[in-house]
Design an enzyme around this catalytic site. Structure first.
Site, mmCIF file in Angstrom:
data_model
loop_
_atom_site.group_PDB
_atom_site.id
_atom_site.type_symbol
_atom_site.label_atom_id
_atom_site.label_comp_id
_atom_site.label_asym_id
_atom_site.label_seq_id
_atom_site.Cartn_x
_atom_site.Cartn_y
_atom_site.Cartn_z
ATOM 1 C CB ALA A 1 -0.870 -0.014 1.255
ATOM 2 N N GLY B 1 0.592 -5.214 0.671
ATOM 3 C CA GLY B 1 -0.522 -5.314 -0.266
ATOM 4 C C GLY B 1 -0.093 -5.887 -1.614
ATOM 5 C CD GLU C 1 -2.250 -8.182 2.356
ATOM 6 O OE1 GLU C 1 -2.109 -6.980 2.039
ATOM 7 O OE2 GLU C 1 -2.724 -8.534 3.442
ATOM 8 C CD GLU D 1 1.419 -5.914 5.436
ATOM 9 O OE1 GLU D 1 2.268 -6.767 5.791
ATOM 10 O OE2 GLU D 1 0.666 -6.086 4.468
HETATM 11 N N1 CO8 Z 1 4.573 3.320 -0.224
HETATM 12 C C1 CO8 Z 1 4.997 4.527 -0.666
HETATM 13 N N2 CO8 Z 1 6.220 4.718 -1.216
HETATM 14 C C2 CO8 Z 1 7.032 3.650 -1.303
HETATM 15 C C3 CO8 Z 1 6.642 2.368 -0.863
HETATM 16 C C4 CO8 Z 1 5.345 2.224 -0.302
HETATM 17 N N3 CO8 Z 1 4.879 1.034 0.102
HETATM 18 N N4 CO8 Z 1 7.675 1.507 -1.079
HETATM 19 C C5 CO8 Z 1 8.657 2.227 -1.647
HETATM 20 N N5 CO8 Z 1 8.281 3.525 -1.792
HETATM 21 C C6 CO8 Z 1 9.060 4.628 -2.368
HETATM 22 C C7 CO8 Z 1 10.151 5.075 -1.434
HETATM 23 O O1 CO8 Z 1 9.666 5.980 -0.483
HETATM 24 C C8 CO8 Z 1 11.121 5.706 -2.411
HETATM 25 O O2 CO8 Z 1 10.658 6.981 -2.763
HETATM 26 P P1 CO8 Z 1 11.699 8.243 -2.798
HETATM 27 O O3 CO8 Z 1 12.645 7.902 -3.927
HETATM 28 O O4 CO8 Z 1 10.834 9.424 -3.091
HETATM 29 O O5 CO8 Z 1 12.375 8.264 -1.476
HETATM 30 C C9 CO8 Z 1 10.992 4.840 -3.656
HETATM 31 O O6 CO8 Z 1 9.727 4.155 -3.520
HETATM 32 C C10 CO8 Z 1 12.074 3.787 -3.772
HETATM 33 O O7 CO8 Z 1 12.093 3.060 -2.573
HETATM 34 P P2 CO8 Z 1 13.441 2.860 -1.692
HETATM 35 O O8 CO8 Z 1 14.382 3.992 -1.907
HETATM 36 O O9 CO8 Z 1 13.019 2.575 -0.292
HETATM 37 O O10 CO8 Z 1 14.020 1.569 -2.406
HETATM 38 P P3 CO8 Z 1 14.967 0.444 -1.758
HETATM 39 O O11 CO8 Z 1 15.367 -0.420 -2.893
HETATM 40 O O12 CO8 Z 1 16.018 1.065 -0.914
HETATM 41 O O13 CO8 Z 1 14.001 -0.375 -0.760
HETATM 42 C C11 CO8 Z 1 11.984 -1.566 -0.162
HETATM 43 C C12 CO8 Z 1 12.943 -1.105 -1.290
HETATM 44 C C13 CO8 Z 1 12.671 -2.550 0.759
HETATM 45 C C14 CO8 Z 1 10.789 -2.222 -0.855
HETATM 46 C C15 CO8 Z 1 11.511 -0.315 0.638
HETATM 47 O O14 CO8 Z 1 11.090 0.692 -0.278
HETATM 48 C C16 CO8 Z 1 10.374 -0.600 1.576
HETATM 49 O O15 CO8 Z 1 10.570 -1.172 2.643
HETATM 50 N N6 CO8 Z 1 9.133 -0.203 1.187
HETATM 51 C C17 CO8 Z 1 7.969 -0.366 2.023
HETATM 52 C C18 CO8 Z 1 7.490 -1.802 2.028
HETATM 53 C C19 CO8 Z 1 6.330 -1.957 2.968
HETATM 54 O O16 CO8 Z 1 6.410 -1.715 4.159
HETATM 55 N N7 CO8 Z 1 5.171 -2.406 2.416
HETATM 56 C C20 CO8 Z 1 3.955 -2.618 3.186
HETATM 57 C C21 CO8 Z 1 3.097 -1.401 3.168
HETATM 58 S S1 CO8 Z 1 1.656 -1.556 4.197
HETATM 59 C C22 CO8 Z 1 0.602 -2.504 3.269
HETATM 60 O O17 CO8 Z 1 0.917 -2.920 2.193
HETATM 61 C C23 CO8 Z 1 -0.748 -2.776 3.853
HETATM 62 C C24 CO8 Z 1 -1.504 -3.738 2.960
HETATM 63 C C25 CO8 Z 1 -2.972 -3.802 3.252
HETATM 64 C C26 CO8 Z 1 -3.762 -2.752 2.577
HETATM 65 C C27 CO8 Z 1 -3.621 -2.660 1.077
HETATM 66 C C28 CO8 Z 1 -4.313 -1.406 0.516
HETATM 67 C C29 CO8 Z 1 -3.815 -1.005 -0.876
#
Ligand code: CO8
Length: 257
Positions: free
Chosen positions: A65, A108, A111, A131
């Protein structure tokens, strides 16, 4: 509907939907999910389409998400948004849905792959339910579908630690069907979609429905359901054609009815 975050194409009977917010690793914001539900519903109702492939890019299927968007919401707003009713519409798509996954499939994103019927992964795919690390928990089926796919032990580890698993681990745990080199994952998914699309559509639809039924019923109820669908297929022209073609030692010409 104009698609801002999706690329959609159709070739012969296969539809391909690409999640397209690469700057945020295809984070699933509300707009993207609205578009996805809209396009999948349309493709499900399109008689020319017999299978759908869903993919992202090499770096990410979807990293979950959109945390930026989600971070501004309170519980009541989340409740009012009622976004999982939309997710339920994806679960109800009747045509086969194949996820072609490379890079991150997290939260998500993971999922979403699990709502699909079959997952083909590239060697670089990473699956996870992280999450917990942002103070919440899976909300779009992660605790349920992951547990059914990989069993209680691995699901508990993934959901409680938020750690990712590799494509190879996902294969060992039965989360994905196949792992292929990065340059082949989409090709492999398309190949499978093409193969399924060449089968009689009504059989494919009712067989998919019957397999999915096994996740939410008793064995008795499931067998009953399967039996009814089996009988129902004898009402199709394709069942007559299929058996006739077998006897005449020729290729069947499916009509989809
Ligand atoms: N949401 C928003 N932005 C994101 C997300 C995200 N989930 N994941 C990555 N981004 C953005 C980063 O903020 C970054 O943006 P910017 O360049 O502006 O800083 C860009 O994408 C690239 O990401 P990273 O620089 O972090 O890239 P890395 O290669 O260093 O890391 C990772 C990759 C490990 C995937 C890291 O980005 C990360 O941990 N992301 C979050 C993953 C996460 O926690 N996902 C779960 C989210 S909660 C959820 O999914 C709830 C699900 C149930 C509801 C579903 C409704 C749709």
């Amino acid at each position: 509907m104009e698609y801002k975050h999706l690329l959609v194409s159709k070739e012969n009977s296969i539809a391909v939907v690409q999640l397209n917010r690469p700057e945020v690793l295809n984070a699933l914001n509300l707009r993207l999910m609205d578009e996805l539900v809209h396009v999948l519903t349309a493709l499900d109702n399109d008689d020319e389409v017999r299978a759908i492939v869903l993919h992202g890019n090499e770096k990410a299927f979807a990293a979950g998400a959109d945390i930026t968007e989600m971070s501004e919401a309170g519980a009541i707003e989340m409740l009012i948004r009622d976004q999982f009713t939309k997710w339920d519409k994806i679960r109800k798509v009747k045509k086969p849905l194949i996820a072609a996954v490379s890079g991150f499939a997290l939260g998500g994103g993971c999922e979403l792959t699990m709502i699909c019927d079959i997952i083909i992964a590239s060697e670089s795919a990473r699956f996870g339910q992280p999450e917990i690390n942002i103070g919440v928990m899976p909300g779009a089926g992660g605790t349920q579908r992951l547990t059914r796919a990989v069993g209680k032990q691995k699901a508990m580890e993934m959901v409680l630690t938020g750690n990712h698993i590799t494509a190879q681990e996902a294969l060992e745990y039965g989360l994905v069907l196949r792992v292929v080199p990065v340059e082949l994952y989409l090709k492999e998914a398309l190949h499978l979609a093409k193969e399924i699309a060449s089968r009689p559509p009504m059989s494919v639809q009712l067989a998919k429905e019957s397999v999915l039924k096994s996740f939410d019923t008793t064995i008795e109820g499931g067998l009953e359901f399967e039996r009814k669908n089996f009988y129902l297929l004898f009402a199709t022209e394709d069942s007559k054609e299929g058996m006739k073609a077998f006897k005449e030692k020729r290729k069947a010409d499916w009509q989809g009815k």
